[in-house]
Write a protein that holds these residues in place. Structure first.
Motif, PDB file in Angstrom:
ATOM      1  N   ALA A  71       6.044   6.910   5.664  1.00  0.00           N
ATOM      2  CA  ALA A  71       5.785   7.790   6.809  1.00  0.00           C
ATOM      3  C   ALA A  71       6.923   7.831   7.816  1.00  0.00           C
ATOM      4  O   ALA A  71       6.841   8.543   8.813  1.00  0.00           O
ATOM      5  CB  ALA A  71       4.501   7.340   7.504  1.00  0.00           C
ATOM      6  N   GLY A  72       7.969   7.087   7.574  1.00  0.00           N
ATOM      7  CA  GLY A  72       9.084   7.061   8.514  1.00  0.00           C
ATOM      8  C   GLY A  72       9.080   5.806   9.356  1.00  0.00           C
ATOM      9  O   GLY A  72       8.241   4.923   9.205  1.00  0.00           O
ATOM     10  N   GLY A  73      10.025   5.693  10.258  1.00  0.00           N
ATOM     11  CA  GLY A  73      10.122   4.509  11.086  1.00  0.00           C
ATOM     12  C   GLY A  73      10.914   3.413  10.393  1.00  0.00           C
ATOM     13  O   GLY A  73      11.499   3.620   9.323  1.00  0.00           O
ATOM     14  N   PRO A  74      10.935   2.219  10.980  1.00  0.00           N
ATOM     15  CA  PRO A  74      11.702   1.117  10.386  1.00  0.00           C
ATOM     16  C   PRO A  74      11.240   0.817   8.965  1.00  0.00           C
ATOM     17  O   PRO A  74      10.037   0.807   8.675  1.00  0.00           O
ATOM     18  CB  PRO A  74      11.393  -0.057  11.327  1.00  0.00           C
ATOM     19  CG  PRO A  74      10.962   0.573  12.607  1.00  0.00           C
ATOM     20  CD  PRO A  74      10.271   1.845  12.225  1.00  0.00           C
ATOM     21  N   SER A  75      12.176   0.609   8.069  1.00  0.00           N
ATOM     22  CA  SER A  75      11.817   0.353   6.677  1.00  0.00           C
ATOM     23  C   SER A  75      12.737  -0.719   6.112  1.00  0.00           C
ATOM     24  O   SER A  75      13.869  -0.885   6.550  1.00  0.00           O
ATOM     25  CB  SER A  75      11.920   1.628   5.839  1.00  0.00           C
ATOM     26  OG  SER A  75      13.221   2.174   5.924  1.00  0.00           O
ATOM     27  N   THR A  76      12.216  -1.446   5.140  1.00  0.00           N
ATOM     28  CA  THR A  76      12.971  -2.558   4.563  1.00  0.00           C
ATOM     29  C   THR A  76      13.178  -2.425   3.068  1.00  0.00           C
ATOM     30  O   THR A  76      13.887  -3.215   2.469  1.00  0.00           O
ATOM     31  CB  THR A  76      12.235  -3.884   4.832  1.00  0.00           C
ATOM     32  OG1 THR A  76      10.923  -3.814   4.259  1.00  0.00           O
ATOM     33  CG2 THR A  76      12.114  -4.139   6.320  1.00  0.00           C
ATOM     34  N   LEU A 106       0.833  -1.196   0.000  1.00  0.00           N
ATOM     35  CA  LEU A 106       0.000   0.000   0.000  1.00  0.00           C
ATOM     36  C   LEU A 106       0.871   1.251   0.000  1.00  0.00           C
ATOM     37  O   LEU A 106       2.008   1.236   0.500  1.00  0.00           O
ATOM     38  CB  LEU A 106      -0.907  -0.006   1.227  1.00  0.00           C
ATOM     39  CG  LEU A 106      -1.929  -1.147   1.297  1.00  0.00           C
ATOM     40  CD1 LEU A 106      -2.689  -1.082   2.606  1.00  0.00           C
ATOM     41  CD2 LEU A 106      -2.888  -1.094   0.117  1.00  0.00           C
ATOM     42  N   PRO A 107       0.382   2.358  -0.555  1.00  0.00           N
ATOM     43  CA  PRO A 107       1.175   3.592  -0.546  1.00  0.00           C
ATOM     44  C   PRO A 107       1.606   3.964   0.877  1.00  0.00           C
ATOM     45  O   PRO A 107       0.810   3.902   1.819  1.00  0.00           O
ATOM     46  CB  PRO A 107       0.202   4.624  -1.120  1.00  0.00           C
ATOM     47  CG  PRO A 107      -0.722   3.832  -1.992  1.00  0.00           C
ATOM     48  CD  PRO A 107      -0.897   2.520  -1.267  1.00  0.00           C
ATOM     49  N   GLY A 108       2.887   4.317   1.018  1.00  0.00           N
ATOM     50  CA  GLY A 108       3.418   4.686   2.324  1.00  0.00           C
ATOM     51  C   GLY A 108       3.921   3.551   3.167  1.00  0.00           C
ATOM     52  O   GLY A 108       4.513   3.766   4.228  1.00  0.00           O
ATOM     53  N   ASP A 109       3.742   2.306   2.712  1.00  0.00           N
ATOM     54  CA  ASP A 109       4.211   1.144   3.461  1.00  0.00           C
ATOM     55  C   ASP A 109       5.740   1.129   3.472  1.00  0.00           C
ATOM     56  O   ASP A 109       6.367   1.268   2.417  1.00  0.00           O
ATOM     57  CB  ASP A 109       3.679  -0.140   2.811  1.00  0.00           C
ATOM     58  CG  ASP A 109       3.894  -1.375   3.683  1.00  0.00           C
ATOM     59  OD1 ASP A 109       5.050  -1.636   4.064  1.00  0.00           O
ATOM     60  OD2 ASP A 109       2.902  -2.066   3.962  1.00  0.00           O
ATOM     61  N   PRO A 110       6.379   0.996   4.634  1.00  0.00           N
ATOM     62  CA  PRO A 110       7.847   1.043   4.698  1.00  0.00           C
ATOM     63  C   PRO A 110       8.547  -0.109   3.993  1.00  0.00           C
ATOM     64  O   PRO A 110       9.758  -0.089   3.845  1.00  0.00           O
ATOM     65  CB  PRO A 110       8.134   1.037   6.203  1.00  0.00           C
ATOM     66  CG  PRO A 110       6.926   0.446   6.828  1.00  0.00           C
ATOM     67  CD  PRO A 110       5.783   0.867   5.966  1.00  0.00           C
ATOM     68  N   ARG A 111       7.787  -1.128   3.560  1.00  0.00           N
ATOM     69  CA  ARG A 111       8.409  -2.213   2.794  1.00  0.00           C
ATOM     70  C   ARG A 111       8.626  -1.822   1.334  1.00  0.00           C
ATOM     71  O   ARG A 111       9.338  -2.516   0.602  1.00  0.00           O
ATOM     72  CB  ARG A 111       7.532  -3.465   2.869  1.00  0.00           C
ATOM     73  CG  ARG A 111       7.472  -4.109   4.234  1.00  0.00           C
ATOM     74  CD  ARG A 111       6.454  -5.231   4.261  1.00  0.00           C
ATOM     75  NE  ARG A 111       5.086  -4.705   4.138  1.00  0.00           N
ATOM     76  CZ  ARG A 111       4.006  -5.480   4.042  1.00  0.00           C
ATOM     77  NH1 ARG A 111       4.136  -6.801   4.048  1.00  0.00           N
ATOM     78  NH2 ARG A 111       2.810  -4.929   3.950  1.00  0.00           N
ATOM     79  N   ASN A 112       8.007  -0.742   0.893  1.00  0.00           N
ATOM     80  CA  ASN A 112       8.169  -0.295  -0.490  1.00  0.00           C
ATOM     81  C   ASN A 112       9.563   0.276  -0.717  1.00  0.00           C
ATOM     82  O   ASN A 112      10.227   0.736   0.213  1.00  0.00           O
ATOM     83  CB  ASN A 112       7.119   0.771  -0.829  1.00  0.00           C
ATOM     84  CG  ASN A 112       5.738   0.193  -0.986  1.00  0.00           C
ATOM     85  OD1 ASN A 112       5.577  -0.916  -1.490  1.00  0.00           O
ATOM     86  ND2 ASN A 112       4.728   0.935  -0.568  1.00  0.00           N
ATOM     87  N   ARG A 113       9.990   0.267  -1.960  1.00  0.00           N
ATOM     88  CA  ARG A 113      11.280   0.851  -2.316  1.00  0.00           C
ATOM     89  C   ARG A 113      11.192   2.370  -2.283  1.00  0.00           C
ATOM     90  O   ARG A 113      10.171   2.952  -2.604  1.00  0.00           O
ATOM     91  CB  ARG A 113      11.688   0.392  -3.714  1.00  0.00           C
ATOM     92  CG  ARG A 113      11.903  -1.100  -3.802  1.00  0.00           C
ATOM     93  CD  ARG A 113      11.932  -1.590  -5.230  1.00  0.00           C
ATOM     94  NE  ARG A 113      11.973  -3.050  -5.262  1.00  0.00           N
ATOM     95  CZ  ARG A 113      11.626  -3.785  -6.295  1.00  0.00           C
ATOM     96  NH1 ARG A 113      11.214  -3.201  -7.410  1.00  0.00           N
ATOM     97  NH2 ARG A 113      11.693  -5.093  -6.239  1.00  0.00           N
ATOM     98  N   GLY A 114      12.316   2.986  -1.950  1.00  0.00           N
ATOM     99  CA  GLY A 114      12.342   4.435  -1.912  1.00  0.00           C
ATOM    100  C   GLY A 114      12.030   4.955  -0.525  1.00  0.00           C
ATOM    101  O   GLY A 114      11.766   4.201   0.413  1.00  0.00           O
TER     102      GLY A 114
END
Length: 399
Positions: A30-35, A18-26
């Motif tokens: 919204a911030g926080g842990p991302s993969t 989904l848009p804004g999901d931290p698993r997405n590239r780039g």
């Protein structure tokens, strides 16, 4: 009738999830842990989100797409800048850059476009937009109302054409004036970019009828698309134009089997419902003044939660993306053979330019290029403007 295929570059973030999901590239989250790849991007990094967009552009070119749409939104990268960067990383891919006449004077747009065309071999296409939300327009400093924006856009293109085709151009309008300017010297070698536009209001249709080479649409039921095409063609005839053409933006979830494609679409749908994006989309829709499509009215008018299957408005045409807030909102979902069949159906009613993309954009460029585009090899033709005299300007405009 020929057919051509472009894709779309995600200037506001990748959307495998989904848009804004931290698993997405780039780093569009919204911030926080991302993969996601380059999700921790900082200015000065060796590999940036623009490099990822470059990978998608090269993948599109390798897989036979003729061009890429650069969506313009205040929440994304600026499209003219991005396509200028990516043009030097590709060989033949055209870039459709969306911008508003509010952003530029006609002369700046003409000079920039002529320079770009000379540098790239005429690979620029303009998508003239005028904003789908009065609230967002005011956020970026534009306080003209809807119809005035289209009146301004009409004058903008009148002046652009005047500058492009005359070294001594004079114009007196409501929004613009010109006293003797025009392209000169080597800049005259460049071709005026092909003109695309969208919008379903009367003002938008009239603007397209006069100035657009391609009128772009979001996907709807084929009967509604056919009616819209007929209306635009009738309006164009008032300007003596019989050559206006039509494009359709629609996402693609195509797999080897129907069941596999449906499973992928349902993954998006279930996650969106679980995370409450339906309510978020409804709140955002209140800012939008653009016309709602018929299927958007259908699910906005119902209070109860709707099921995945409720969003098929035609065989393989699924509007569930719109329900969970992923634009443009409609997707072809099905086996490779059925997706090809639906493209042929839309082509048969007058659509000859398709903007196809999937999620994630990089991998899906290969999937569409390998399994969908080869079925249309014999019908493909690169975009080009029919050879004709420039559209005459009315004396009342000072031409």
């Amino acid at each position: 009738m020929s057919i051509e295929f472009f894709t779309r570059l995600p200037l506001h973030g990748e959307t495998q999830f989904l848009p804004g999901d931290p698993r997405n590239r780039g780093d569009w989250h919204a911030g926080g842990p991302s993969t996601g790849a380059v999700s921790g991007f900082a200015v000065g990094d060796h590999f940036t989100y623009i490099d990822y967009l470059g990978q998608i552009a090269r993948a599109a070119e390798i897989n036979g797409f003729g061009g890429a749409l650069m969506v313009n939104a205040p929440t994304g990268e600026e499209p003219w800048t991005v396509c200028s960067l990516l043009a030097r990383e590709t060989r033949s891919l055209k870039f459709v850059t969306a911008f508003q006449p509010y952003h530029y004077t006609p002369w700046v747009a003409v000079q920039q476009a002529a320079t770009y065309q000379r540098a790239t071999g005429n690979r620029l296409v303009w998508n003239i937009i005028n904003g789908g939300s009065d609230a967002i327009q005011r956020q970026v400093g534009d306080f003209e109302d809807h119809d005035q924006r289209y009146a301004r856009a009409t004058e903008f293109m009148d002046v652009v054409r005047g500058y492009w085709h005359h070294e001594q151009f004079h114009y007196q309008g409501t929004y613009y004036r010109a006293e003797g300017g025009g392209l000169r010297g080597p800049l005259k070698k460049a071709e005026l970019p092909l003109i695309c536009t969208a919008g379903s209001s009367v003002a938008a249709r009239e603007f397209a009828a006069k100035h657009a080479d391609f009128y772009l649409m979001r996907a709807e039921h084929p009967d509604e698309i056919a009616a819209l095409i007929a209306d635009i063609r009738a309006r164009a005839l008032k300007w003596g134009r019989t050559d206006i053409r039509f494009g359709l933006s629609i996402d693609v979830i195509a797999r080897e089997t129907e069941d596999a494609a449906l499973a992928e679409a349902k993954r998006f749908f279930d996650e969106g419902v679980a995370k409450g994006t339906v309510k978020a989309r409804a709140a955002h829709a209140g800012l939008r003044t653009a016309r709602k499509l018929s299927y958007e009215h259908d699910y906005n008018d119902k209070d109860e939660q709707q099921a995945f299957d409720d969003f098929f408005i035609h065989p393989n045409v699924w509007t569930g993306f719109g329900y969970i807030g992923i634009p443009p909102g409609c997707a072809l979902v099905g086996s490779y053979a059925n997706v090809v069949a639906r493209i042929r159906e839309y082509h048969g009613i007058g659509v000859d330019l398709f903007f196809l993309a999937g999620y994630p954009h990089l991998e899906e460029a290969y999937r569409i290029g390998e399994h969908i585009l080869p079925h249309f090899r014999e019908q493909r033709a690169a975009l080009a403007r029919p050879i004709a005299a420039p559209l005459p300007l009315h004396a009342s405009n000072g031409a």
